[in-house]
Design an enzyme around this catalytic site. Sequence first.
Site, PDB file in Angstrom:
ATOM      1  CE  LYS A 220      -1.651   3.047   2.435  1.00 20.73           C
ATOM      2  NZ  LYS A 220      -1.714   4.172   1.513  1.00 20.73           N
ATOM      3  CD  GLU A 295      13.164   0.874   9.378  1.00 21.17           C
ATOM      4  OE1 GLU A 295      13.600   1.929   9.866  1.00 21.17           O
ATOM      5  OE2 GLU A 295      13.795  -0.196   9.415  1.00 21.17           O
ATOM      6  CB  CYS A 329      12.886   8.973   8.622  1.00 19.85           C
ATOM      7  SG  CYS A 329      13.803   7.862   7.558  1.00 19.85           S
ATOM      8  CD  GLU A 426      10.013  12.850  11.317  1.00 18.70           C
ATOM      9  OE1 GLU A 426       8.810  12.571  11.495  1.00 18.70           O
ATOM     10  OE2 GLU A 426      10.804  12.069  10.762  1.00 18.70           O
TER      11      GLU A 426
END
Length: 524
Positions: A220, A295, A329, A426
């Site tokens: 997906k 992750e 990331c 983040e």
Amino acid sequence: MALRHCAGNFLSPRRSAYMTPHSSMSIFARQMNMEAQSVAAHLNSSGFIRSQGLIGGKWTDAYDGKTIKVCNPATGEVITNVPCMGGKETNDAIASAYDAFVSWSKLTAADRSKCLRKWYDLIMAHKEELGQLMTLEQGKPLKEAIGEVSYGASFIEYYAEEAKRVYGDIIPATLPDRRLFVLKQPVGVVGAITPWNFPLAMITRKVAPALACGCTVVIKPSELTPLTALAAADLSIQAGIPPGVVNVVMGNAVDIGDALLASQQVRKITFTGSTAVGKKLMAGAAATVKKVSLELGGNAPCIIFDDADLEVALKGTLATKFRNSGQTCVCANRVLVQEGIYEKFANALSSAVQSMKVGDGFGEGVVQGPLINDAAVQKVESLVQDAISKGAKVLVGGKRHGLGRTFYEPTVMADVKGEMLISREEVFGPVAPLLKFKTEEEAIRLANDTNAGLAAYIFTTNVQRSWRVTEALEYGIVGVNEGLVSTEVAPFGGMKQSGLGREGSKYGLDEFLEIKYVCLGNMN
Ligand code: NAP
């Protein structure tokens, strides 16, 4: 989670960008559109733009006919529509993967390896087209996009080789008439859910080891970047990977996720994306006790010590901070600079950042593309504003770019503090916040003061310090005097709330294998 924008319920900020009247566009913006349009037309005519999902080897629409628009973040224009699928299509994809597992898992490792190798060759043969497609839907500069194609393909090449090395064990028995063995076997059907920031590599990093082990997959991709995934899946079929081994569904993320979680046939969920969604998936996987690897998000510290080589530190910081416009990331989220080198480093970084060319990823010399959507820009704006309101200073940038849409100026901020939101969240944008520290102990404390633990970077010429600090950092990946650390041959993954499990390298295979212990009795 990305903003939903299925037809009939289209709320994406990218749509309003698309609807900007051409008459109000600058000449530059019009040129940008023409370039992107001609690339899109070329890719379309050469069959690279696939606009259906893939279930059991068949290109498939959503059963209710609903679609999602896929837009170019640089221009706002619609590239194509893809199906807005949900639970029903996902269940069929799972059933196809389950059927295909029977024969795929029984092939010899050498045969699976040949298929993977062919897939790798086809991707590399079409790396220009795949790179163009990625720039169109994701926005990253073309050179970077082609780089991602090579990086993404490298996982397929690596696991084509590793497929042949899934060894078991023989254990010395505790009784004379026994023989003890360990077999490694594929877990079964894998649900692979991936984000938009690396539209190819986040897929191949999961699918290549899964297939190498004998698993089959339901992928997906993000609804924002499904086209690269579909093109890669198409090449997997051309490579001779049998129907049903690779399936792709996209659309309603929650419904698709729920179907994958609920299925008894799906034995593993592998996810790359935000920590918030990762936690939901981990909780959801409990009901059927699936294997899970995650992750998730990072908050990488990049520590520059007084004894660092300034040029090396600058090059490394630019690479880790500004790749993909800060949307990775492992991007440096906080740049911790020791007081003795702070001024010099801030000046050098500011002048390098000032000269970065921002624009459409197809533009000559462009190194900073757009952010993925308006929500991403709004998040960056609010973090920068919060930092300014609490005393941080903008050295370069600090606002939306004159190009409009989702372009943001590459930014350097000074006097940032650990308690500001920009240090805690983040950023996922082209903003380098500089935090000053005095001692090594303070740097380690600041660096570890977060729930994230994916990547960290240190710049120093002191070997003892490099070991000391590396060992003290609560991170899964540490770059020492290096800002680009990702490679298919090394384990990638995080500690703390940045995730579970590792991808890439020999360790990445274990995530898709079950260990079976066999005890042979009566062997005298
Ligand atoms: P996201 O919102 O978590 O989405 C990731 C994927 O999950 C997308 O395919 C999304 O679908 C899907 N999704 C969202 N909600 C879901 C649900 N309830 N059930 C099932 N699937 C669901 O993350 P993102 O904004 O795309 O990606 C950025 C994040 O990924 C950042 O935090 C970044 O650090 C992280 N990331 C981590 C790594 C790593 O290796 N650790 C690598 C790259 C990115 P839709 O997009 O279709 O909504």
